[in-house]
Design an enzyme around this catalytic site. Structure first.
Site, PDB file in Angstrom:
ATOM      1  N   SER A   1       0.954  -0.917  -0.314  1.00  0.00           N
ATOM      2  CA  SER A   1      -0.292   0.146   0.167  1.00  0.00           C
ATOM      3  C   SER A   1       0.893   1.331   0.084  1.00  0.00           C
ATOM      4  CB  SER A   1      -1.177  -0.299   1.385  1.00  0.00           C
ATOM      5  OG  SER A   1      -1.743   1.428   1.480  1.00  0.00           O
TER       6      SER A   1
ATOM      7  N   TYR B   1      -2.315   0.145  10.291  1.00  0.00           N
ATOM      8  CA  TYR B   1      -1.880  -0.159   9.103  1.00  0.00           C
ATOM      9  C   TYR B   1      -1.299   0.276   8.589  1.00  0.00           C
ATOM     10  CZ  TYR B   1      -4.024  -0.701   3.891  1.00  0.00           C
ATOM     11  OH  TYR B   1      -3.845  -1.401   2.749  1.00  0.00           O
TER      12      TYR B   1
ATOM     13  N   LYS C   1       2.137  -2.808   6.934  1.00  0.00           N
ATOM     14  CA  LYS C   1       2.785  -3.018   5.183  1.00  0.00           C
ATOM     15  C   LYS C   1       4.366  -2.801   5.417  1.00  0.00           C
ATOM     16  CE  LYS C   1      -1.411  -4.219   3.575  1.00  0.00           C
ATOM     17  NZ  LYS C   1      -1.617  -5.620   2.930  1.00  0.00           N
TER      18      LYS C   1
END
Ligand code: UDP
Length: 339
Positions: free
Chosen positions: A129, A154, A158
């Site tokens: 991402s 989040y 990643k």
């Protein structure tokens, strides 16, 4: 079945996973889906099968379950490669539930890597991402842009997973492509598959379509005081079908490589503000959306958009669909969901 065309797709019943399965079939691959359905619905398989006219093998497996994953690799491989989507994906939710994100996103990737190493599966396409960049100093961001600190759990998961894959690649046979998605939106033009948020949507587009459909009273714009031309955050929105095709391009490219770990941005190269997206949605679908201005959302970066030149140059991939196409297809999908 030609075993060397078999591709394991984790999270294959999800939004990007389902569209990728469709494109894999179109390109002659034989996808096998695993998904624990925690943020997706089994009905997505019907849509995939209606589009592809194929029965796609499906297993309800949690990717953090090493024994179940080993068993799958043992009995349903050998796989040409793995496309690893299975993960939690909402920035805002990750701020509220960091441990769930660390557990699910990091452990699932570790288990996938362990199974691939154990069974000698060489090719991995990883769902990363643009959040790995944090708030970049300059836009557009290229793959060489330095990572800033991740602005959400989040984004940090990643970063960790990318690092874990890169570390594993060193001195092993693993070949991996890390795909840094910008903001995937839209739905398949057939109206048969699309985004299926369970509960209240976290992401902008499903919130817009549900508000237009009258399922939500209003859409809140998270922050109108950012340092951008209209004060709202800027993102790079990419049609999910274009994004799905990039996975096929990446896998086809990986097949021909010696062990490698390569990263690609997948975006349109355009930055659009939240207000621009809402205006475009209203215009192309001729549907009003009730909007109110609200506070900034914790974890959001102000603006980010991609340079996707590297994917163009090496994978020969680029966006063919526009923001307007994506917002039309998202609305068609919303209407279909209400039938
Ligand atoms: N956003 C918003 N209202 C919403 C959902 C999202 O204003 O109900 C904004 C959000 O602050 C961000 C942009 O829309 O600037 C895209 O958010 P989304 O959650 O879709 O994707 P993200 O960029 O966080 O991955």
């Amino acid at each position: 079945m030609n075993s060397m065309k078999k591709v394991l797709v984790t999270g294959g019943a999800g939004f990007i996973g389902s569209h990728t399965v469709v494109e894999l079939v179109a390109a002659g691959f034989e996808p096998i889906i695993i998904d624990n359905l925690c943020n997706s619905d089994i009905s997505m398989l019907d849509g995939i099968e209606a589009i592809t006219e194929k029965n796609i093998p499906f297993f309800n497996i949690d990717c953090t379950d090493l024994d179940a994953m080993m068993d799958l690799f043992q009995h349903h491989g050998p796989f040409l490669g793995v496309i690893h989507f299975a993960a939690f994906k909402a920035v805002g939710e990750s701020v509220a539930k960091p441990l769930a994100y660390y557990h699910n996103n990091i452990n699932s990737t570790r288990v996938v890597l362990e199974c691939m190493a154990h069974f000698g599966v060489k090719n991995l396409v990883f769902s990363s991402s643009c959040t790995v960049y944090g708030q970049p100093k300059e836009n557009p961001v290229s793959e060489k842009t330095a990572w800033m600190s991740a602005s959400s759990p989040y984004g940090y998961t990643k970063q960790v997973c990318e690092r874990m894959i890169a570390d594993t690649s060193l001195g092993s046979n693993l070949s991996s492509v890390l795909l840094r998605y910008f903001n995937p939106i839209g739905a398949h033009p057939s109206g048969l598959i699309g985004e299926l948020p369970l509960g209240v949507p976290e992401n902008l587009i499903p919130y817009i379509t549900q508000t237009a459909a009258g399922l939500r009273s209003h859409l809140t714009i998270f922050g109108s005081d950012y340092n951008t031309p209209d004060g709202t955050c800027i993102r790079d929105y990419i049609h999910v079908v274009d994004l799905a095709k990039a996975h096929v391009a990446a896998l086809s490219w990986l097949e021909k490589q010696s062990p490698i770990c390569e990263v690609f941005n997948l975006g349109s190269g355009n930055g659009n503000s939240v207000k621009e997206v809402i205006d475009t949605f209203q215009e192309v679908n001729n549907m009003p959306v009730n909007v109110v201005a609200g506070a900034r959302r914790p974890g959001d970066v102000e603006q980010i958009f991609a340079s996707a030149d590297k994917a163009k140059e090496i994978l020969n991939w680029g966006c063919e669909l526009t923001l307007a196409d994506a917002l039309k297809d998202a609305w068609t999908w919303q209407l279909k969901l209400q039938e």
